[in-house]
Design a protein around this motif. Sequence first.
Motif, PDB file in Angstrom:
ATOM      1  N   ILE A 171       0.889  -1.153   0.000  1.00 24.37           N
ATOM      2  CA  ILE A 171       0.000   0.000   0.000  1.00 24.37           C
ATOM      3  C   ILE A 171       0.929   1.204   0.000  1.00 24.37           C
ATOM      4  O   ILE A 171       1.820   1.303   0.844  1.00 24.37           O
ATOM      5  CB  ILE A 171      -0.916   0.050   1.240  1.00 24.37           C
ATOM      6  CG1 ILE A 171      -1.838  -1.165   1.282  1.00 24.37           C
ATOM      7  CG2 ILE A 171      -1.718   1.360   1.267  1.00 24.37           C
ATOM      8  CD1 ILE A 171      -2.643  -1.292   2.572  1.00 24.37           C
ATOM      9  N   THR A 172       0.738   2.106  -0.963  1.00 19.34           N
ATOM     10  CA  THR A 172       1.551   3.332  -0.995  1.00 19.34           C
ATOM     11  C   THR A 172       0.709   4.467  -0.428  1.00 19.34           C
ATOM     12  O   THR A 172      -0.445   4.644  -0.814  1.00 19.34           O
ATOM     13  CB  THR A 172       2.002   3.685  -2.429  1.00 19.34           C
ATOM     14  OG1 THR A 172       0.861   3.841  -3.259  1.00 19.34           O
ATOM     15  CG2 THR A 172       2.909   2.606  -2.990  1.00 19.34           C
ATOM     16  N   THR A 173       1.308   5.224   0.479  1.00 18.75           N
ATOM     17  CA  THR A 173       0.556   6.257   1.177  1.00 18.75           C
ATOM     18  C   THR A 173       1.464   7.324   1.758  1.00 18.75           C
ATOM     19  O   THR A 173       2.667   7.089   1.915  1.00 18.75           O
ATOM     20  CB  THR A 173      -0.292   5.621   2.318  1.00 18.75           C
ATOM     21  OG1 THR A 173      -1.112   6.627   2.896  1.00 18.75           O
ATOM     22  CG2 THR A 173       0.576   4.987   3.386  1.00 18.75           C
ATOM     23  N   GLY A 174       0.872   8.436   2.083  1.00 21.18           N
ATOM     24  CA  GLY A 174       1.552   9.470   2.856  1.00 21.18           C
ATOM     25  C   GLY A 174       0.860   9.650   4.196  1.00 21.18           C
ATOM     26  O   GLY A 174       1.207  10.522   4.978  1.00 21.18           O
ATOM     27  N   ASP A 175      -0.135   8.821   4.470  1.00 17.73           N
ATOM     28  CA  ASP A 175      -0.957   8.909   5.665  1.00 17.73           C
ATOM     29  C   ASP A 175      -0.218   8.344   6.882  1.00 17.73           C
ATOM     30  O   ASP A 175       0.179   7.181   6.884  1.00 17.73           O
ATOM     31  CB  ASP A 175      -2.258   8.128   5.416  1.00 17.73           C
ATOM     32  CG  ASP A 175      -3.228   8.212   6.552  1.00 17.73           C
ATOM     33  OD1 ASP A 175      -2.994   7.543   7.575  1.00 17.73           O
ATOM     34  OD2 ASP A 175      -4.223   8.939   6.428  1.00 17.73           O
ATOM     35  N   LYS A 176      -0.073   9.169   7.906  1.00 12.10           N
ATOM     36  CA  LYS A 176       0.676   8.765   9.099  1.00 12.10           C
ATOM     37  C   LYS A 176       0.029   7.587   9.837  1.00 12.10           C
ATOM     38  O   LYS A 176       0.727   6.740  10.385  1.00 12.10           O
ATOM     39  CB  LYS A 176       0.828   9.952  10.049  1.00 12.10           C
ATOM     40  CG  LYS A 176       1.818  10.984   9.566  1.00 12.10           C
ATOM     41  CD  LYS A 176       1.914  12.138  10.555  1.00 12.10           C
ATOM     42  CE  LYS A 176       2.976  13.138  10.269  1.00 12.10           C
ATOM     43  NZ  LYS A 176       3.078  13.688   8.960  1.00 12.10           N
TER      44      LYS A 176
END
Length: 134
Positions: free
Chosen positions: A103-108
């Motif tokens: 899963i690629t994300t910038g969500d902390k």
Amino acid sequence: MRIVIDTNVIASAVYFGGKPEELLVLLFKHRIDAYVTPDIIQEYQATVMELKERYPYKKARTDLSYIISTCKIINPISDEKVSRDPDDDKFINCAIDANCVFITTGDKDLLSIREYKNIKIVTVAEFLDEFYKH
């Protein structure tokens, strides 16, 4: 390689470019397979529409409908509660049901999980580093 792309990555790619846009190029060239559910698509659309209203003079770099058309749509089966933000569970469940590796994300909140059921939860930069190693 099978992945799920979080909404913040899609929004960044559409409006700001950079590494998220580089990730989409891999998708468009069929070097990766991205999976979505109807709920994820709805979130993509709502977020991009919100950004369009917030930045009316900013031109989209990529058409969201094209992004969605290159993704593989599945209907969710899993209903696991993993993230401290329940809105993020749809990405984890999609990844489980589609047998994704990342899963690629910038969500902390998602990034704090790091890995779940052999699904690595990483930033776009970390994913690209891993992708180009192989």
